[in-house]
Design an enzyme around this catalytic site. Structure first.
Site, PDB file in Angstrom:
ATOM      1  N   LYS A  11       0.833  -1.204   0.000  1.00 45.13           N
ATOM      2  CA  LYS A  11       0.000   0.000   0.000  1.00 45.13           C
ATOM      3  C   LYS A  11       0.875   1.264   0.000  1.00 45.13           C
ATOM      4  O   LYS A  11       2.083   1.194   0.245  1.00 45.13           O
ATOM      5  CB  LYS A  11      -0.922  -0.044   1.221  1.00 45.13           C
ATOM      6  CG  LYS A  11      -1.927  -1.225   1.196  1.00 45.13           C
ATOM      7  CD  LYS A  11      -2.836  -1.171   2.416  1.00 45.13           C
ATOM      8  CE  LYS A  11      -3.908  -2.240   2.382  1.00 45.13           C
ATOM      9  NZ  LYS A  11      -4.875  -2.092   3.512  1.00 45.13           N
ATOM     10  N   TYR A  51     -12.334  -2.911  -3.453  1.00 48.39           N
ATOM     11  CA  TYR A  51     -12.935  -2.944  -2.117  1.00 48.39           C
ATOM     12  C   TYR A  51     -14.460  -2.906  -2.188  1.00 48.39           C
ATOM     13  O   TYR A  51     -15.109  -2.296  -1.334  1.00 48.39           O
ATOM     14  CB  TYR A  51     -12.411  -1.780  -1.284  1.00 48.39           C
ATOM     15  CG  TYR A  51     -11.024  -1.991  -0.699  1.00 48.39           C
ATOM     16  CD1 TYR A  51     -10.720  -3.136   0.049  1.00 48.39           C
ATOM     17  CD2 TYR A  51     -10.018  -1.042  -0.856  1.00 48.39           C
ATOM     18  CE1 TYR A  51      -9.464  -3.331   0.607  1.00 48.39           C
ATOM     19  CE2 TYR A  51      -8.750  -1.227  -0.294  1.00 48.39           C
ATOM     20  CZ  TYR A  51      -8.488  -2.373   0.439  1.00 48.39           C
ATOM     21  OH  TYR A  51      -7.238  -2.559   0.991  1.00 48.39           O
ATOM     22  N   ASN A 118      -1.868  -0.133   7.089  1.00 45.03           N
ATOM     23  CA  ASN A 118      -1.287  -1.417   7.493  1.00 45.03           C
ATOM     24  C   ASN A 118      -0.420  -2.059   6.417  1.00 45.03           C
ATOM     25  O   ASN A 118      -0.258  -3.274   6.390  1.00 45.03           O
ATOM     26  CB  ASN A 118      -2.397  -2.366   7.961  1.00 45.03           C
ATOM     27  CG  ASN A 118      -3.514  -2.480   6.945  1.00 45.03           C
ATOM     28  OD1 ASN A 118      -3.374  -2.027   5.806  1.00 45.03           O
ATOM     29  ND2 ASN A 118      -4.619  -3.082   7.342  1.00 45.03           N
ATOM     30  N   HIS A 121      -1.988  -5.458   1.444  1.00 47.20           N
ATOM     31  CA  HIS A 121      -3.257  -6.159   1.226  1.00 47.20           C
ATOM     32  C   HIS A 121      -2.921  -7.540   0.695  1.00 47.20           C
ATOM     33  O   HIS A 121      -1.994  -7.690  -0.103  1.00 47.20           O
ATOM     34  CB  HIS A 121      -4.114  -5.427   0.180  1.00 47.20           C
ATOM     35  CG  HIS A 121      -5.230  -6.295  -0.338  1.00 47.20           C
ATOM     36  ND1 HIS A 121      -6.447  -6.401   0.299  1.00 47.20           N
ATOM     37  CD2 HIS A 121      -5.286  -7.148  -1.405  1.00 47.20           C
ATOM     38  CE1 HIS A 121      -7.210  -7.266  -0.364  1.00 47.20           C
ATOM     39  NE2 HIS A 121      -6.524  -7.732  -1.395  1.00 47.20           N
ATOM     40  N   GLU A 132      -9.521 -10.327  -7.783  1.00 48.72           N
ATOM     41  CA  GLU A 132      -8.619  -9.183  -7.578  1.00 48.72           C
ATOM     42  C   GLU A 132      -7.472  -9.170  -8.602  1.00 48.72           C
ATOM     43  O   GLU A 132      -7.073  -8.104  -9.069  1.00 48.72           O
ATOM     44  CB  GLU A 132      -8.058  -9.226  -6.149  1.00 48.72           C
ATOM     45  CG  GLU A 132      -9.141  -8.977  -5.114  1.00 48.72           C
ATOM     46  CD  GLU A 132      -8.686  -9.208  -3.673  1.00 48.72           C
ATOM     47  OE1 GLU A 132      -7.492  -9.529  -3.463  1.00 48.72           O
ATOM     48  OE2 GLU A 132      -9.525  -9.066  -2.764  1.00 48.72           O
TER      49      GLU A 132
HETATM   50  N1  UDP Z   1      -9.961  -0.455   7.230  1.00 52.30           N
HETATM   51  C1  UDP Z   1     -10.112   0.768   7.880  1.00 52.30           C
HETATM   52  N2  UDP Z   1     -10.958   0.836   8.958  1.00 52.30           N
HETATM   53  C2  UDP Z   1     -11.654  -0.255   9.415  1.00 52.30           C
HETATM   54  C3  UDP Z   1     -11.491  -1.485   8.733  1.00 52.30           C
HETATM   55  C4  UDP Z   1     -10.643  -1.558   7.646  1.00 52.30           C
HETATM   56  O1  UDP Z   1      -9.498   1.759   7.509  1.00 52.30           O
HETATM   57  O2  UDP Z   1     -12.388  -0.147  10.401  1.00 52.30           O
HETATM   58  C5  UDP Z   1      -9.071  -0.544   6.045  1.00 52.30           C
HETATM   59  C6  UDP Z   1      -7.722  -1.228   6.332  1.00 52.30           C
HETATM   60  O3  UDP Z   1      -6.713  -0.568   5.577  1.00 52.30           O
HETATM   61  C7  UDP Z   1      -7.968  -2.644   5.844  1.00 52.30           C
HETATM   62  C8  UDP Z   1      -8.894  -2.399   4.644  1.00 52.30           C
HETATM   63  O4  UDP Z   1      -9.712  -1.307   5.047  1.00 52.30           O
HETATM   64  O5  UDP Z   1      -6.759  -3.295   5.485  1.00 52.30           O
HETATM   65  C9  UDP Z   1      -9.767  -3.582   4.288  1.00 52.30           C
HETATM   66  O6  UDP Z   1     -10.449  -4.043   5.445  1.00 52.30           O
HETATM   67  P1  UDP Z   1     -10.555  -5.599   5.770  1.00 52.30           P
HETATM   68  O7  UDP Z   1     -11.453  -5.733   6.948  1.00 52.30           O
HETATM   69  O8  UDP Z   1     -10.948  -6.340   4.517  1.00 52.30           O
HETATM   70  O9  UDP Z   1      -9.072  -5.986   6.240  1.00 52.30           O
HETATM   71  P2  UDP Z   1      -7.894  -6.824   5.543  1.00 52.30           P
HETATM   72  O10 UDP Z   1      -8.526  -7.894   4.695  1.00 52.30           O
HETATM   73  O11 UDP Z   1      -7.065  -5.847   4.769  1.00 52.30           O
HETATM   74  O12 UDP Z   1      -7.122  -7.385   6.710  1.00 52.30           O
HETATM   75 MG    MG Z   2     -10.152  -7.875   3.414  1.00 51.60          MG
END
Ligand code: UDP
Ligand code: MG
Length: 140
Positions: A11, A51, A118, A121, A132
């Site tokens: 990212k 997303y 974080n 992805h 994806e």
């Molecule tokens: N995210 C955020 N706030 C939240 C949850 C998710 O900003 O409360 C962002 C974060 O960068 C995350 C991405 O949205 O990696 C996608 O969320 P997901 O729950 O799918 O997490 P991941 O699969 O990336 O662990």
């Molecule tokens: Mg996810």
């Protein structure tokens, strides 16, 4: 060996912090192969597709701002059980509680911006991976 593919994104925070090499190195050191790689800045349209499951969440506008704030590295990673393997290397979504030893746990930090920045992805299932990879690299 039955091979599988997953999508990994470094990212914008990972690219900006010069962590591309360290992140890809962890994936390769584990034993997986980087089979496609490119650098691009994502548009809101691309991120909205990527997303799609989060489009109606309150954090979605901030997520799009974060993910379009600078260049991203998109990679297709190949290996046996690579989808779950790369998810495991990435660690939990929240970098504060992500386990030490994972990319997010070792290198990620909550900067108090309100965004979950974080670093990476990775696809959460083989079906998500196929969808994806099509979005970021085009359908075969
Ligand atoms: N995210 C955020 N706030 C939240 C949850 C998710 O900003 O409360 C962002 C974060 O960068 C995350 C991405 O949205 O990696 C996608 O969320 P997901 O729950 O799918 O997490 P991941 O699969 O990336 O662990
Ligand atoms: Mg996810």
């Amino acid at each position: 060996m039955t091979s599988e593919r997953t999508l990994l994104l470094v990212k914008p925070d990972g690219v900006q912090r010069r962590l591309i090499g360290i992140i890809l190195s962890r994936i390769e050191a584990k034993g997986y192969e980087v089979v496609e790689l490119k650098k691009l800045t994502a548009t809101a349209e691309l991120l909205s597709e990527h997303y799609a499951e989060h489009r109606d969440k309150p954090f979605f506008p901030d997520l799009v701002d974060y993910m379009s704030s600078g260049p991203i590295i998109a990679a297709v990673i190949e290996g046996h059980r690579v989808v779950e393997g790369v998810r495991s290397l990435c660690g939990a979504t929240d970098p504060t509680t992500a386990a030490p030893g994972t990319i997010r746990g070792d290198l990620g930090c909550d900067w108090g911006t309100g965004n979950i920045e974080n670093l990476v992805h990775s696809s959460d299932s083989p079906e998500s991976a196929a969808r994806e990879i099509g979005i970021w690299f085009g359908k075969d």
